[in-house]
Design a protein around this motif. Structure first.
Motif, PDB file in Angstrom:
ATOM      1  N   LEU A 140     -31.403 -24.168  32.500  1.00 16.46           N
ATOM      2  CA  LEU A 140     -31.543 -25.587  32.213  1.00 16.46           C
ATOM      3  C   LEU A 140     -33.010 -26.002  32.344  1.00 16.46           C
ATOM      4  O   LEU A 140     -33.750 -25.410  33.150  1.00 16.46           O
ATOM      5  CB  LEU A 140     -30.683 -26.397  33.187  1.00 16.46           C
ATOM      6  N   PRO A 141     -33.451 -26.988  31.571  1.00 21.39           N
ATOM      7  CA  PRO A 141     -34.862 -27.429  31.663  1.00 21.39           C
ATOM      8  C   PRO A 141     -35.186 -27.918  33.074  1.00 21.39           C
ATOM      9  O   PRO A 141     -34.525 -28.818  33.597  1.00 21.39           O
ATOM     10  CB  PRO A 141     -34.935 -28.571  30.643  1.00 21.39           C
ATOM     11  N   SER A 142     -36.201 -27.327  33.672  1.00 18.13           N
ATOM     12  CA  SER A 142     -36.560 -27.687  35.060  1.00 18.13           C
ATOM     13  C   SER A 142     -37.009 -29.147  35.169  1.00 18.13           C
ATOM     14  O   SER A 142     -36.734 -29.817  36.174  1.00 18.13           O
ATOM     15  CB  SER A 142     -37.659 -26.762  35.567  1.00 18.13           C
ATOM     16  N   VAL A 143     -37.670 -29.635  34.136  1.00 18.75           N
ATOM     17  CA  VAL A 143     -38.135 -31.035  34.166  1.00 18.75           C
ATOM     18  C   VAL A 143     -36.954 -31.987  34.230  1.00 18.75           C
ATOM     19  O   VAL A 143     -36.951 -32.964  34.989  1.00 18.75           O
ATOM     20  CB  VAL A 143     -39.001 -31.333  32.921  1.00 18.75           C
ATOM     21  N   THR A 144     -35.919 -31.698  33.442  1.00 16.15           N
ATOM     22  CA  THR A 144     -34.721 -32.547  33.428  1.00 16.15           C
ATOM     23  C   THR A 144     -34.016 -32.503  34.770  1.00 16.15           C
ATOM     24  O   THR A 144     -33.557 -33.541  35.285  1.00 16.15           O
ATOM     25  CB  THR A 144     -33.762 -32.085  32.317  1.00 16.15           C
ATOM     26  N   MET A 145     -33.915 -31.317  35.362  1.00 24.61           N
ATOM     27  CA  MET A 145     -33.242 -31.189  36.655  1.00 24.61           C
ATOM     28  C   MET A 145     -34.009 -31.921  37.749  1.00 24.61           C
ATOM     29  O   MET A 145     -33.408 -32.562  38.626  1.00 24.61           O
ATOM     30  CB  MET A 145     -33.072 -29.709  37.015  1.00 24.61           C
ATOM     31  N   GLU A 146     -35.359 -31.846  37.709  1.00 26.46           N
ATOM     32  CA  GLU A 146     -36.170 -32.564  38.695  1.00 26.46           C
ATOM     33  C   GLU A 146     -35.995 -34.072  38.527  1.00 26.46           C
ATOM     34  O   GLU A 146     -35.928 -34.817  39.517  1.00 26.46           O
ATOM     35  CB  GLU A 146     -37.640 -32.184  38.540  1.00 26.46           C
ATOM     36  N   ALA A 147     -35.912 -34.518  37.283  1.00 26.89           N
ATOM     37  CA  ALA A 147     -35.719 -35.953  37.033  1.00 26.89           C
ATOM     38  C   ALA A 147     -34.369 -36.414  37.570  1.00 26.89           C
ATOM     39  O   ALA A 147     -34.250 -37.510  38.138  1.00 26.89           O
ATOM     40  CB  ALA A 147     -35.823 -36.230  35.532  1.00 26.89           C
ATOM     41  N   ALA A 148     -33.335 -35.557  37.395  1.00 27.73           N
ATOM     42  CA  ALA A 148     -32.005 -35.914  37.889  1.00 27.73           C
ATOM     43  C   ALA A 148     -32.002 -36.026  39.413  1.00 27.73           C
ATOM     44  O   ALA A 148     -31.377 -36.929  39.983  1.00 27.73           O
ATOM     45  CB  ALA A 148     -30.984 -34.862  37.439  1.00 27.73           C
ATOM     46  N   ARG A 149     -32.710 -35.108  40.065  1.00 23.38           N
ATOM     47  CA  ARG A 149     -32.823 -35.198  41.535  1.00 23.38           C
ATOM     48  C   ARG A 149     -33.635 -36.428  41.941  1.00 23.38           C
ATOM     49  O   ARG A 149     -33.317 -37.091  42.936  1.00 23.38           O
ATOM     50  CB  ARG A 149     -33.484 -33.932  42.087  1.00 23.38           C
ATOM     51  N   GLY A 150     -34.672 -36.704  41.155  1.00 24.02           N
ATOM     52  CA  GLY A 150     -35.557 -37.820  41.484  1.00 24.02           C
ATOM     53  C   GLY A 150     -34.868 -39.172  41.441  1.00 24.02           C
ATOM     54  O   GLY A 150     -35.232 -40.075  42.209  1.00 24.02           O
ATOM     55  N   ILE A 151     -33.894 -39.335  40.576  1.00 24.95           N
ATOM     56  CA  ILE A 151     -33.203 -40.628  40.501  1.00 24.95           C
ATOM     57  C   ILE A 151     -32.027 -40.694  41.466  1.00 24.95           C
ATOM     58  O   ILE A 151     -31.259 -41.672  41.457  1.00 24.95           O
ATOM     59  CB  ILE A 151     -32.714 -40.925  39.064  1.00 24.95           C
ATOM     60  N   LEU A 153     -29.325 -38.481  41.935  1.00 24.77           N
ATOM     61  CA  LEU A 153     -27.992 -37.979  41.597  1.00 24.77           C
ATOM     62  C   LEU A 153     -27.558 -36.918  42.597  1.00 24.77           C
ATOM     63  O   LEU A 153     -28.344 -36.061  43.003  1.00 24.77           O
ATOM     64  CB  LEU A 153     -27.992 -37.377  40.185  1.00 24.77           C
ATOM     65  N   SER A 154     -26.304 -36.993  43.013  1.00 21.93           N
ATOM     66  CA  SER A 154     -25.758 -35.986  43.918  1.00 21.93           C
ATOM     67  C   SER A 154     -25.529 -34.684  43.146  1.00 21.93           C
ATOM     68  O   SER A 154     -25.526 -34.679  41.911  1.00 21.93           O
ATOM     69  CB  SER A 154     -24.427 -36.476  44.496  1.00 21.93           C
ATOM     70  N   PRO A 155     -25.348 -33.546  43.848  1.00 19.90           N
ATOM     71  CA  PRO A 155     -25.072 -32.284  43.145  1.00 19.90           C
ATOM     72  C   PRO A 155     -23.887 -32.392  42.190  1.00 19.90           C
ATOM     73  O   PRO A 155     -23.927 -31.833  41.091  1.00 19.90           O
ATOM     74  CB  PRO A 155     -24.786 -31.308  44.282  1.00 19.90           C
ATOM     75  N   ARG A 156     -22.826 -33.090  42.607  1.00 20.44           N
ATOM     76  CA  ARG A 156     -21.653 -33.259  41.742  1.00 20.44           C
ATOM     77  C   ARG A 156     -22.014 -34.072  40.497  1.00 20.44           C
ATOM     78  O   ARG A 156     -21.604 -33.743  39.383  1.00 20.44           O
ATOM     79  CB  ARG A 156     -20.538 -33.950  42.527  1.00 20.44           C
ATOM     80  N   GLN A 157     -22.778 -35.133  40.682  1.00 21.40           N
ATOM     81  CA  GLN A 157     -23.186 -35.967  39.545  1.00 21.40           C
ATOM     82  C   GLN A 157     -24.105 -35.195  38.606  1.00 21.40           C
ATOM     83  O   GLN A 157     -24.011 -35.335  37.384  1.00 21.40           O
ATOM     84  CB  GLN A 157     -23.874 -37.232  40.051  1.00 21.40           C
ATOM     85  N   ARG A 158     -25.012 -34.386  39.167  1.00 13.81           N
ATOM     86  CA  ARG A 158     -25.899 -33.593  38.312  1.00 13.81           C
ATOM     87  C   ARG A 158     -25.094 -32.592  37.480  1.00 13.81           C
ATOM     88  O   ARG A 158     -25.388 -32.378  36.307  1.00 13.81           O
ATOM     89  CB  ARG A 158     -26.939 -32.848  39.170  1.00 13.81           C
ATOM     90  N   LEU A 159     -24.084 -31.980  38.104  1.00 16.25           N
ATOM     91  CA  LEU A 159     -23.260 -31.007  37.394  1.00 16.25           C
ATOM     92  C   LEU A 159     -22.532 -31.660  36.229  1.00 16.25           C
ATOM     93  O   LEU A 159     -22.564 -31.146  35.095  1.00 16.25           O
ATOM     94  CB  LEU A 159     -22.249 -30.379  38.360  1.00 16.25           C
ATOM     95  N   ILE A 160     -21.885 -32.790  36.493  1.00 14.25           N
ATOM     96  CA  ILE A 160     -21.051 -33.431  35.473  1.00 14.25           C
ATOM     97  C   ILE A 160     -21.881 -34.138  34.406  1.00 14.25           C
ATOM     98  O   ILE A 160     -21.581 -34.056  33.216  1.00 14.25           O
ATOM     99  CB  ILE A 160     -20.068 -34.420  36.143  1.00 14.25           C
ATOM    100  N   SER A 161     -22.943 -34.825  34.831  1.00 10.98           N
ATOM    101  CA  SER A 161     -23.691 -35.677  33.900  1.00 10.98           C
ATOM    102  C   SER A 161     -24.883 -34.988  33.245  1.00 10.98           C
ATOM    103  O   SER A 161     -25.362 -35.452  32.205  1.00 10.98           O
ATOM    104  CB  SER A 161     -24.194 -36.934  34.635  1.00 10.98           C
ATOM    105  N   LEU A 166     -25.797 -30.238  29.070  1.00 10.34           N
ATOM    106  CA  LEU A 166     -26.897 -29.449  28.523  1.00 10.34           C
ATOM    107  C   LEU A 166     -26.470 -28.012  28.217  1.00 10.34           C
ATOM    108  O   LEU A 166     -26.935 -27.403  27.253  1.00 10.34           O
ATOM    109  CB  LEU A 166     -28.068 -29.432  29.505  1.00 10.34           C
ATOM    110  N   ALA A 167     -25.582 -27.471  29.043  1.00  8.86           N
ATOM    111  CA  ALA A 167     -25.132 -26.087  28.842  1.00  8.86           C
ATOM    112  C   ALA A 167     -23.995 -25.982  27.833  1.00  8.86           C
ATOM    113  O   ALA A 167     -23.641 -24.871  27.422  1.00  8.86           O
ATOM    114  CB  ALA A 167     -24.690 -25.488  30.178  1.00  8.86           C
ATOM    115  N   ALA A 168     -23.429 -27.113  27.423  1.00 12.25           N
ATOM    116  CA  ALA A 168     -22.238 -27.097  26.569  1.00 12.25           C
ATOM    117  C   ALA A 168     -22.392 -26.288  25.276  1.00 12.25           C
ATOM    118  O   ALA A 168     -21.484 -25.527  24.912  1.00 12.25           O
ATOM    119  CB  ALA A 168     -21.808 -28.527  26.251  1.00 12.25           C
ATOM    120  N   PRO A 169     -23.513 -26.397  24.539  1.00 10.53           N
ATOM    121  CA  PRO A 169     -23.632 -25.602  23.310  1.00 10.53           C
ATOM    122  C   PRO A 169     -23.575 -24.101  23.559  1.00 10.53           C
ATOM    123  O   PRO A 169     -22.953 -23.355  22.795  1.00 10.53           O
ATOM    124  CB  PRO A 169     -25.002 -26.016  22.750  1.00 10.53           C
ATOM    125  N   VAL A 170     -24.214 -23.641  24.651  1.00 10.26           N
ATOM    126  CA  VAL A 170     -24.197 -22.214  24.963  1.00 10.26           C
ATOM    127  C   VAL A 170     -22.800 -21.781  25.392  1.00 10.26           C
ATOM    128  O   VAL A 170     -22.313 -20.712  25.014  1.00 10.26           O
ATOM    129  CB  VAL A 170     -25.229 -21.890  26.072  1.00 10.26           C
TER     130      VAL A 170
END
Length: 240
Positions: A140-151, A153-161, A166-170
């Motif tokens: 997953l894009p590290s920038v996007t994951m850092e942004a999700a942590r920065g706002i 989001l809990s681990p569960r919220q990051r996974l679902i939202s 992001l991984a769905a196409p793969v």
């Protein structure tokens, strides 16, 4: 692109005609049938066999998707990272054992019918989905994951939202491979009395009636081609 929009409806029309109006193809198939033998398979409805095979594939692939994605989520968390090699080995078991061997082992325990076929399709479909889900979740894009942590989001919220979308196409690529494999493999389920188009193919082989073999084979091939195409379209939309 335009050719695809023309070819796709033509293939759907051909599939529907072969399943709903098989008698239309009798003149084309007659040279392939034995002298004086039946041309169109009539021991069971081609529509019912097609729907039964699709049902088996849908159920097995659905269960394989839930288990494989769930396992991939677990091994891509810190708590489950150590289980990745074991999980991959377990997923590989389904690909290591040929479906015929799985059927042979499952029949004594489950009896004849759809059960052994579902087990074989489930095991055979795990690896493509699991591998793709792990790849998608680990890249997953590290920038996007850092942004999700920065706002916040809990681990569960990051996974679902974030992670799963992001991984769905793969992941869907793995599902597509699994479903296409299952569609072809499901035909062998007729050797243990599962209702699939393999019944038509086996009847043709036993009676030296190539017309039956062509009917079962072409319908199965069209199903695989059109479902593969439909899932490819879904992947493209998800990537956008």
């Amino acid at each position: 692109m335009k050719a695809g929009w023309v070819l796709r409806p033509a293939l759907y029309a051909l599939l529907l005609a072969m399943v709903l109006r098989p008698a239309w193809f009798a003149p084309l198939l007659a040279p392939l049938a034995p002298q004086g033998g039946p041309v169109i398979y009539e021991r069971a409805s081609l529509l019912s066999l097609t729907l039964s095979q699709l049902g088996l594939v849908a159920l097995a692939s659905g269960c394989a998707t839930v288990v494989a994605v769930g396992l991939a989520i677990f091994v891509t968390r810190k708590a489950g990272a150590g289980f990745l090699p074991l999980s991959r080995m377990l997923a590989n078991i389904g690909q290591t054992f040929p479906p015929v061997a799985v059927l042979a082992l499952a029949v004594p325990a489950m009896g004849f019918g759809a059960g052994p076929t579902l087990v074989a399709l489930f095991l055979y479909g795990l690896l493509p989905i699991f591998d793709n889900a792990v790849t998608g979740l680990q890249n997953l894009p590290s920038v996007t994951m850092e942004a999700a942590r920065g706002i916040g989001l809990s681990p569960r919220q990051r996974l679902i939202s974030v992670e799963l979308p992001l991984a769905a196409p793969v992941i869907l690529t793995g599902v597509r491979l699994s479903v296409v494999i299952a569609l072809g493999t499901a035909t062998i389920g007729s050797t243990v009395a599962a209702r699939t188009l393999g019944e038509v193919i086996i009847a043709g082989l036993l009676t030296n009636n190539t017309a039956f073999v062509v009917q079962g084979g072409v319908i199965t091939g069209l199903l695989a081609l059109l479902i593969h195409d439909g899932l490819m379209l879904a992947e493209r939309r998800l990537r956008r």
